[in-house]
Design a protein around this motif. Structure first.
Motif, PDB file in Angstrom:
ATOM      1  N   ALA A   4       0.956  -1.279  -0.072  1.00 49.43           N
ATOM      2  CA  ALA A   4       0.076   0.104  -0.084  1.00 49.43           C
ATOM      3  C   ALA A   4       1.023   1.138  -0.102  1.00 49.43           C
ATOM      4  O   ALA A   4       0.589   2.101  -0.903  1.00 49.43           O
ATOM      5  N   TYR A   5       1.916   1.280   0.854  1.00 47.79           N
ATOM      6  CA  TYR A   5       2.787   2.449   0.942  1.00 47.79           C
ATOM      7  C   TYR A   5       3.552   2.639  -0.460  1.00 47.79           C
ATOM      8  O   TYR A   5       3.694   3.689  -0.902  1.00 47.79           O
ATOM      9  N   ARG A   6       4.004   1.522  -1.034  1.00 44.77           N
ATOM     10  CA  ARG A   6       4.782   1.342  -2.230  1.00 44.77           C
ATOM     11  C   ARG A   6       4.136   2.100  -3.435  1.00 44.77           C
ATOM     12  O   ARG A   6       4.212   2.838  -4.156  1.00 44.77           O
ATOM     13  N   ARG A   7       2.668   1.565  -3.600  1.00 43.79           N
ATOM     14  CA  ARG A   7       1.750   2.319  -4.387  1.00 43.79           C
ATOM     15  C   ARG A   7       1.551   3.731  -4.371  1.00 43.79           C
ATOM     16  O   ARG A   7       1.703   4.721  -5.238  1.00 43.79           O
ATOM     17  N   ALA A   8       1.333   4.086  -3.018  1.00 33.32           N
ATOM     18  CA  ALA A   8       1.178   5.636  -2.787  1.00 33.32           C
ATOM     19  C   ALA A   8       2.442   6.577  -2.864  1.00 33.32           C
ATOM     20  O   ALA A   8       2.227   7.456  -3.761  1.00 33.32           O
ATOM     21  N   TYR A   9       3.203   5.580  -2.584  1.00 36.31           N
ATOM     22  CA  TYR A   9       4.820   6.575  -2.994  1.00 36.31           C
ATOM     23  C   TYR A   9       5.042   6.517  -4.260  1.00 36.31           C
ATOM     24  O   TYR A   9       5.468   7.535  -4.900  1.00 36.31           O
ATOM     25  N   HIS A  10       4.816   5.615  -5.073  1.00 31.59           N
ATOM     26  CA  HIS A  10       4.893   5.587  -6.655  1.00 31.59           C
ATOM     27  C   HIS A  10       4.209   6.681  -7.015  1.00 31.59           C
ATOM     28  O   HIS A  10       4.895   7.463  -8.127  1.00 31.59           O
ATOM     29  N   HIS A  13       5.949  10.033  -6.205  1.00 34.03           N
ATOM     30  CA  HIS A  13       6.967  10.169  -6.832  1.00 34.03           C
ATOM     31  C   HIS A  13       6.851  10.812  -8.341  1.00 34.03           C
ATOM     32  O   HIS A  13       7.654  11.620  -8.795  1.00 34.03           O
ATOM     33  N   GLU A  14       5.851  10.414  -8.918  1.00 35.28           N
ATOM     34  CA  GLU A  14       5.497  11.054 -10.164  1.00 35.28           C
ATOM     35  C   GLU A  14       5.427  12.581 -10.015  1.00 35.28           C
ATOM     36  O   GLU A  14       5.825  13.365 -10.970  1.00 35.28           O
ATOM     37  N   ALA A  15       4.944  13.164  -8.962  1.00 33.73           N
ATOM     38  CA  ALA A  15       4.624  14.574  -8.745  1.00 33.73           C
ATOM     39  C   ALA A  15       6.210  15.225  -8.707  1.00 33.73           C
ATOM     40  O   ALA A  15       6.576  16.194  -9.376  1.00 33.73           O
ATOM     41  N   LEU A  16       7.130  14.476  -7.996  1.00 29.58           N
ATOM     42  CA  LEU A  16       8.656  15.025  -8.043  1.00 29.58           C
ATOM     43  C   LEU A  16       9.073  14.947  -9.620  1.00 29.58           C
ATOM     44  O   LEU A  16       9.859  16.008  -9.692  1.00 29.58           O
ATOM     45  N   GLY A  17       8.992  13.944 -10.215  1.00 32.68           N
ATOM     46  CA  GLY A  17       9.402  13.793 -11.678  1.00 32.68           C
ATOM     47  C   GLY A  17       8.837  15.066 -12.483  1.00 32.68           C
ATOM     48  O   GLY A  17       9.392  15.724 -13.235  1.00 32.68           O
ATOM     49  N   GLN A  18       7.543  15.328 -12.370  1.00 30.15           N
ATOM     50  CA  GLN A  18       6.848  16.476 -13.090  1.00 30.15           C
ATOM     51  C   GLN A  18       7.591  17.910 -12.574  1.00 30.15           C
ATOM     52  O   GLN A  18       7.774  18.553 -13.266  1.00 30.15           O
ATOM     53  N   ALA A  19       7.832  17.743 -11.323  1.00 26.44           N
ATOM     54  CA  ALA A  19       8.407  19.297 -10.740  1.00 26.44           C
ATOM     55  C   ALA A  19       9.850  19.328 -11.361  1.00 26.44           C
ATOM     56  O   ALA A  19      10.294  20.442 -11.950  1.00 26.44           O
ATOM     57  N   LEU A  20      10.473  18.294 -11.314  1.00 23.41           N
ATOM     58  CA  LEU A  20      12.125  18.430 -11.860  1.00 23.41           C
ATOM     59  C   LEU A  20      12.030  18.559 -13.351  1.00 23.41           C
ATOM     60  O   LEU A  20      12.863  19.331 -13.844  1.00 23.41           O
ATOM     61  N   ALA A  21      11.021  18.114 -14.205  1.00 27.14           N
ATOM     62  CA  ALA A  21      10.941  18.388 -15.694  1.00 27.14           C
ATOM     63  C   ALA A  21      10.201  19.507 -15.863  1.00 27.14           C
ATOM     64  O   ALA A  21      10.607  20.117 -17.291  1.00 27.14           O
ATOM     65  N   HIS A  22       9.628  20.435 -15.139  1.00 27.08           N
ATOM     66  CA  HIS A  22       8.787  21.323 -15.483  1.00 27.08           C
ATOM     67  C   HIS A  22       9.905  22.504 -16.032  1.00 27.08           C
ATOM     68  O   HIS A  22      11.071  22.711 -15.521  1.00 27.08           O
ATOM     69  N   ASP A  23       9.518  23.412 -17.069  1.00 31.99           N
ATOM     70  CA  ASP A  23      10.101  24.362 -17.666  1.00 31.99           C
ATOM     71  C   ASP A  23      11.447  23.787 -18.131  1.00 31.99           C
ATOM     72  O   ASP A  23      12.361  24.556 -17.870  1.00 31.99           O
TER      73      ASP A  23
END
Length: 273
Positions: A4-10, A13-23
């Motif tokens: 359950a934690y792994r699914r939520a964390y995954h 983690h996508e939000a982090l990837g989006q933030a780092l790829a922004h602009d």
């Protein structure tokens, strides 16, 4: 890490990837890491906020809106995006929000090291520092003392590491000192090392030997271990004259002890047992 934690964390983690790829990836991962860690400490130290951000009776979008209101104008838009991505998930334990944020902060700091070609260096430096702390009782006590101010412990780590270590190593070690929910420094540092290994899709092996191994010997050992485990193996060598000869290899909970001292101890046990 349960499923359950792994699914939520995954998903978080996508939000982090989006933030780092922004602009076009112009966001500084090191700054993002520092801000995400600051939010993690805020959540960890405020029980009411922690419960509200993890309240399962509220929709994830409502929790994300609350986080945005709390953080607006205090941190960057990228950090707000990451935090919203975390609190929008369903966590079984309110404390998991802070833990997930800390882990994402580590990922962002490792991203910074990777962009600058220092990821392996950071992993090696963190390991060596962990062994220094483990082998220095006074230092271990100073960094583990819950009565001491976190600022004093952070300053101590910075003095010890800042001259020779990579900036990411210093930041990660400082964050380990300020561990969430009273987490021990050594356990936090071990978790950070595991993340660094996972990022490089490899496993860590601690090799204990009486004398330094040549690069050729290490390469032969790495190749054999990589074939056995089906993944790239990164070796951290510890020199210990007490083993007399041979080597001991530790990977996670598995230990292969081929040292002379171990063989002598086994022979003595059979003779006297």
């Amino acid at each position: 890490m349960d499923s359950a934690y792994r699914r939520a964390y995954h998903s978080a983690h996508e939000a982090l990837g989006q933030a780092l790829a922004h602009d076009g990836g112009s966001i500084d991962p090191a700054r993002l890491a520092d801000e995400v860690w600051a939010v993690a400490r805020l959540v960890d130290g405020n029980a009411a906020l922690r419960r509200s951000l993890a309240d399962p009776s509220r929709e994830g979008s409502d929790r994300a809106s609350l986080a945005e209101k709390v953080l607006a104008g205090k941190v960057s838009h990228g950090t707000v995006h990451v935090v919203k991505g975390v609190v929008a998930q369903r966590w079984s334990d309110p404390g998991a929000v802070g833990t997930a944020l800390q882990r994402l902060g580590v990922e962002s700091q490792l991203e910074h090291a990777e962009r600058h070609g220092r990821l392996t260096q950071v992993e090696d430096e963190l390991f060596r520092f962990s062994r220094i702390v483990e082998g220095t009782p006074d230092l271990q006590a100073a960094l583990s003392d819950r009565r001491a101010q976190d600022s004093a412990k952070r300053s101590l780590v910075e003095r010890l590491l800042s001259i020779k270590a990579a900036p990411e190593t210093v930041s990660l070690a400082v964050q380990a000192v300020a561990g969430l929910r009273g987490a021990r420094f050594d356990r936090s540092l071990r978790a950070f090392l595991e993340q660094a290994s996972e990022r490089q899709q490899q496993v860590n092996a601690v090799v204990t030997s009486a004398i330094p191994l040549t690069e050729a010997q290490l390469e032969t050992l790495r190749s054999a271990l990589s074939r056995q485990y089906g993944r790239q193996v990164h070796t951290n060598v510890v020199i210990d004259s007490d083993v007399v000869g041979g080597i001991r290899v530790e990977i996670g909970d598995e230990v292969v002890d081929g040292t002379i001292s171990h063989r002598l101890a086994e022979a003595h046990r059979r003779m006297t047992g």
